[in-house]
Structures are given as C-alpha cells and as structure tokens.
Design a protein around this motif. Structure first.
Motif, mmCIF file in Angstrom:
data_model
loop_
_atom_site.group_PDB
_atom_site.id
_atom_site.type_symbol
_atom_site.label_atom_id
_atom_site.label_comp_id
_atom_site.label_asym_id
_atom_site.label_seq_id
_atom_site.Cartn_x
_atom_site.Cartn_y
_atom_site.Cartn_z
ATOM 1 N N ASP A 98 -11.309 -0.094 3.225
ATOM 2 C CA ASP A 98 -10.774 1.263 3.270
ATOM 3 C C ASP A 98 -9.320 1.237 3.747
ATOM 4 O O ASP A 98 -8.751 0.161 3.980
ATOM 5 C CB ASP A 98 -11.643 2.192 4.128
ATOM 6 C CG ASP A 98 -11.653 1.859 5.611
ATOM 7 O OD1 ASP A 98 -10.778 1.098 6.093
ATOM 8 O OD2 ASP A 98 -12.548 2.368 6.307
ATOM 9 N N SER A 99 -8.722 2.404 3.935
ATOM 10 C CA SER A 99 -7.303 2.482 4.289
ATOM 11 C C SER A 99 -7.004 1.915 5.676
ATOM 12 O O SER A 99 -5.854 1.611 5.978
ATOM 13 C CB SER A 99 -6.819 3.925 4.205
ATOM 14 O OG SER A 99 -7.561 4.736 5.094
ATOM 15 N N LYS A 116 -4.438 -2.778 -4.974
ATOM 16 C CA LYS A 116 -4.413 -1.545 -4.183
ATOM 17 C C LYS A 116 -5.321 -0.505 -4.829
ATOM 18 O O LYS A 116 -5.295 -0.313 -6.049
ATOM 19 C CB LYS A 116 -2.977 -1.032 -4.119
ATOM 20 C CG LYS A 116 -2.807 0.337 -3.536
ATOM 21 C CD LYS A 116 -1.355 0.726 -3.419
ATOM 22 C CE LYS A 116 -0.722 0.940 -4.760
ATOM 23 N NZ LYS A 116 0.629 1.520 -4.657
ATOM 24 N N LEU A 162 0.828 -1.200 0.000
ATOM 25 C CA LEU A 162 0.000 0.000 0.000
ATOM 26 C C LEU A 162 0.864 1.254 0.000
ATOM 27 O O LEU A 162 2.091 1.181 0.143
ATOM 28 C CB LEU A 162 -0.924 -0.023 1.221
ATOM 29 C CG LEU A 162 -1.888 -1.212 1.265
ATOM 30 C CD1 LEU A 162 -2.645 -1.240 2.587
ATOM 31 C CD2 LEU A 162 -2.851 -1.178 0.093
ATOM 32 N N ASP A 214 -6.627 5.316 -2.731
ATOM 33 C CA ASP A 214 -6.766 5.956 -1.424
ATOM 34 C C ASP A 214 -6.166 5.112 -0.294
ATOM 35 O O ASP A 214 -6.460 5.332 0.870
ATOM 36 C CB ASP A 214 -8.232 6.254 -1.127
ATOM 37 C CG ASP A 214 -9.074 4.982 -1.040
ATOM 38 O OD1 ASP A 214 -8.541 3.860 -1.247
ATOM 39 O OD2 ASP A 214 -10.284 5.107 -0.767
ATOM 40 N N ASN A 215 -5.318 4.142 -0.627
ATOM 41 C CA ASN A 215 -4.659 3.239 0.310
ATOM 42 C C ASN A 215 -5.589 2.140 0.826
ATOM 43 O O ASN A 215 -5.244 1.396 1.718
ATOM 44 C CB ASN A 215 -3.997 3.964 1.482
ATOM 45 C CG ASN A 215 -2.736 3.243 1.930
ATOM 46 O OD1 ASN A 215 -1.967 2.755 1.096
ATOM 47 N ND2 ASN A 215 -2.520 3.155 3.223
ATOM 48 N N GLY A 216 -6.768 2.062 0.245
ATOM 49 C CA GLY A 216 -7.643 0.927 0.513
ATOM 50 C C GLY A 216 -7.252 -0.207 -0.421
ATOM 51 O O GLY A 216 -6.264 -0.116 -1.167
#
Length: 168
Positions: free
Chosen positions: A127-128, A102, A54, A105-107
């Motif tokens: 989500d992240s 990935k 991530l 938004d890092n989710g």
C-alpha cells in the motif's frame, strides 16, 4: 526530477556488487552525489536493481541479494531512507529478477522469480505506506529451465499484467 539505479563495484573496501542511485533534477542535472542503496554487502553481491518514483516523489528500489533474496528500500524526495532500512520482499532467500511498478494509489507491486522447488513467478502488493497487502501470490509455477525478463504493467483500473520470458 528522476532517479537512476545500477549495480557494480561501488565501494572499494567491499567485495561484490552493490546497488547505487543518483538523483537528478527536471533538467537532468545531478542532485547531490551518488549513494549506495543496499546496507548489506557480501561476496555474491546485490544485483538487478529496479526503481519507481511514486506520486509523492518518494521512490522505491528493489534488487536481488545473493544471500537474502529480493530486497527493497524506500526513499523520500531528497534520497533519505523512509523506513531507515531495507526490507525483504519474499520470504524465500532464493528469489531473483525483481521488477517494480507503481500503482495508481501510490502503492506498488514487486514481481520476481523464485528458484524454490516450484520455480515460480510471484508478486507482492504494497500500500502507500509500504505495508504488504495480502501475501505473496504465485503467478506461474511450471518448472522451466529459466524464467527471466519479468515485467509488470499497471492498467488505469489498478489491475495489472505480469509478463516474462519462458527460458525453456
């Protein structure tokens, strides 16, 4: 750096396959030793791992457990488990062939196959923080002899494409 995951007979005292990982620096040198990813082992094994790094350099690996379905675990940049334990991706225990990608938004998104009565391809968004976003979504539910080689491609606008091979 990067991380590599694989399945095989990792621990001599256990039976069945496990999932292992190895961290590498940006020059390709191993960092620390290889380590076992899954915390649960059984005679059927833990197979078909998939991993993504991530934006914050943490990584998530997912795999197929012969008795628990599709499982995942998140690690920090040093290879320490973030949540302490693995988590189930699908509520169905007869899920397999996970693939993870990935999100911008890092989710992340995990797509997988189920051998449930609908023999479907599904996905789950996270989500992240690794919290599920919505519930499992069925992408294809036409029963076939076998669906495999699931791939997820995330596009710049956060939409994604899921593809698979129709084995019928």
């Amino acid at each position: 750096g990067f991380v590599v995951v694989w399945d095989g007979y990792i621990m001599a005292e256990e039976s069945g396959y496990d999932v292992a990982a190895q961290l590498y620096d940006s020059n390709g040198n191993s960092v620390g030793g290889e380590f076992k990813v899954n915390s649960y082992s059984n005679n059927g094994g833990q197979i078909n791992p998939s991993v993504i790094v991530l934006n914050d350099d943490s990584f998530v690996t997912t795999w197929q457990s012969s008795y628990k379905g599709v499982i995942a675990k998140r690690y920090d940049i040093d290879g320490q488990a973030v949540f302490g334990t693995e988590f189930k991706v699908s509520y169905l225990t007869n899920s397999d062939l996970p693939n993870i990608s990935k999100l911008n938004d890092n989710g992340f998104i995990i797509a997988f196959h189920t051998k449930h009565s609908d023999d479907s391809i599904r996905f789950q968004l996270y989500d992240s923080d690794g919290v599920t976003v919505g519930s499992e979504v069925i992408v294809d539910s036409v029963p076939r002899a076998a669906d495999y080689n699931i791939n997820v491609i995330v596009l710049e606008n956060q939409s994604f494409v899921i593809s698979w091979t129709d084995g019928s």
